[in-house]
Design a protein around this motif. Sequence first.
Motif, mmCIF file in Angstrom:
data_model
loop_
_atom_site.group_PDB
_atom_site.id
_atom_site.type_symbol
_atom_site.label_atom_id
_atom_site.label_comp_id
_atom_site.label_asym_id
_atom_site.label_seq_id
_atom_site.Cartn_x
_atom_site.Cartn_y
_atom_site.Cartn_z
ATOM 1 N N ILE A 149 0.072 -27.883 21.684
ATOM 2 C CA ILE A 149 -0.441 -28.849 22.659
ATOM 3 C C ILE A 149 -0.800 -30.128 21.914
ATOM 4 C CG2 ILE A 149 -2.882 -28.143 22.586
ATOM 5 C CD1 ILE A 149 -1.193 -28.608 25.883
ATOM 6 N N GLY A 150 -0.434 -31.261 22.496
ATOM 7 C CA GLY A 150 -0.732 -32.542 21.859
ATOM 8 C C GLY A 150 -2.168 -32.965 22.102
ATOM 9 N N ASN A 151 -2.488 -34.198 21.728
ATOM 10 C CA ASN A 151 -3.825 -34.745 21.950
ATOM 11 C C ASN A 151 -4.191 -34.647 23.421
ATOM 12 O OD1 ASN A 151 -4.424 -35.584 19.279
ATOM 13 N ND2 ASN A 151 -3.021 -37.302 19.547
ATOM 14 N N ILE A 152 -5.468 -34.381 23.669
ATOM 15 C CA ILE A 152 -5.961 -34.252 25.039
ATOM 16 C C ILE A 152 -7.083 -35.254 25.232
ATOM 17 C CG2 ILE A 152 -7.057 -32.714 26.712
ATOM 18 C CD1 ILE A 152 -5.858 -30.374 25.033
ATOM 19 N N THR A 153 -7.022 -36.003 26.332
ATOM 20 C CA THR A 153 -8.086 -36.927 26.720
ATOM 21 C C THR A 153 -8.596 -36.500 28.085
ATOM 22 O OG1 THR A 153 -7.054 -38.733 25.505
ATOM 23 C CG2 THR A 153 -8.680 -39.329 27.166
ATOM 24 N N ILE A 154 -9.899 -36.361 28.187
ATOM 25 C CA ILE A 154 -10.528 -35.959 29.436
ATOM 26 C C ILE A 154 -11.439 -37.092 29.884
ATOM 27 C CG2 ILE A 154 -12.039 -34.254 30.541
ATOM 28 C CD1 ILE A 154 -11.157 -32.529 27.906
ATOM 29 N N LYS A 155 -11.202 -37.604 31.077
ATOM 30 C CA LYS A 155 -12.054 -38.639 31.647
ATOM 31 C C LYS A 155 -12.842 -38.018 32.798
ATOM 32 C CE LYS A 155 -9.115 -42.430 30.333
ATOM 33 N NZ LYS A 155 -8.240 -43.512 30.752
#
Length: 158
Positions: A149-155
Amino acid sequence: MRVLLSSCALVTALGWSALSSAATLDVAFDIPQVNTGKNARPYVAIWAENQGESKPLLVWHLQDKQDEWLSDLRRWWRKIGRYDSHIDSMTGATKGPGHYNERFEINDWEKFTLYVEAARENGGHSLVKTKINLLDDTHQYHIPADTEIGNITIKVTP
């Protein structure tokens, strides 16, 4: 009359407290291109956990009644998959390499751990997580890339 006003104030306060703990999570992540061996599309699961309780949010799998690889999402399988006969309500087919955005509503918890797990048939396995607190001022979280899994950004939008 005083009882009616007190009741209305209590209902309003309860309504506002319920609204304040509701949040939208926008989860953006990448599925990387794998250039070794058989390049199967990964299974992906996203869920939240809080004090021993689990809330499934997303599962991508083959959607076949004979889907023998679903248990390769090991933590998700132990916590949710083998017990939940209603997972089809949030599932989708596996997807190839690319960038994805998913939106989830969290209405009942103020603090929880968000998990993302990915596994490929005859391939690697990734399990990443981050603690989220809807009561603090943090509105964006980052989880670094792992094997599947690549980078994850959670907003977070309260």
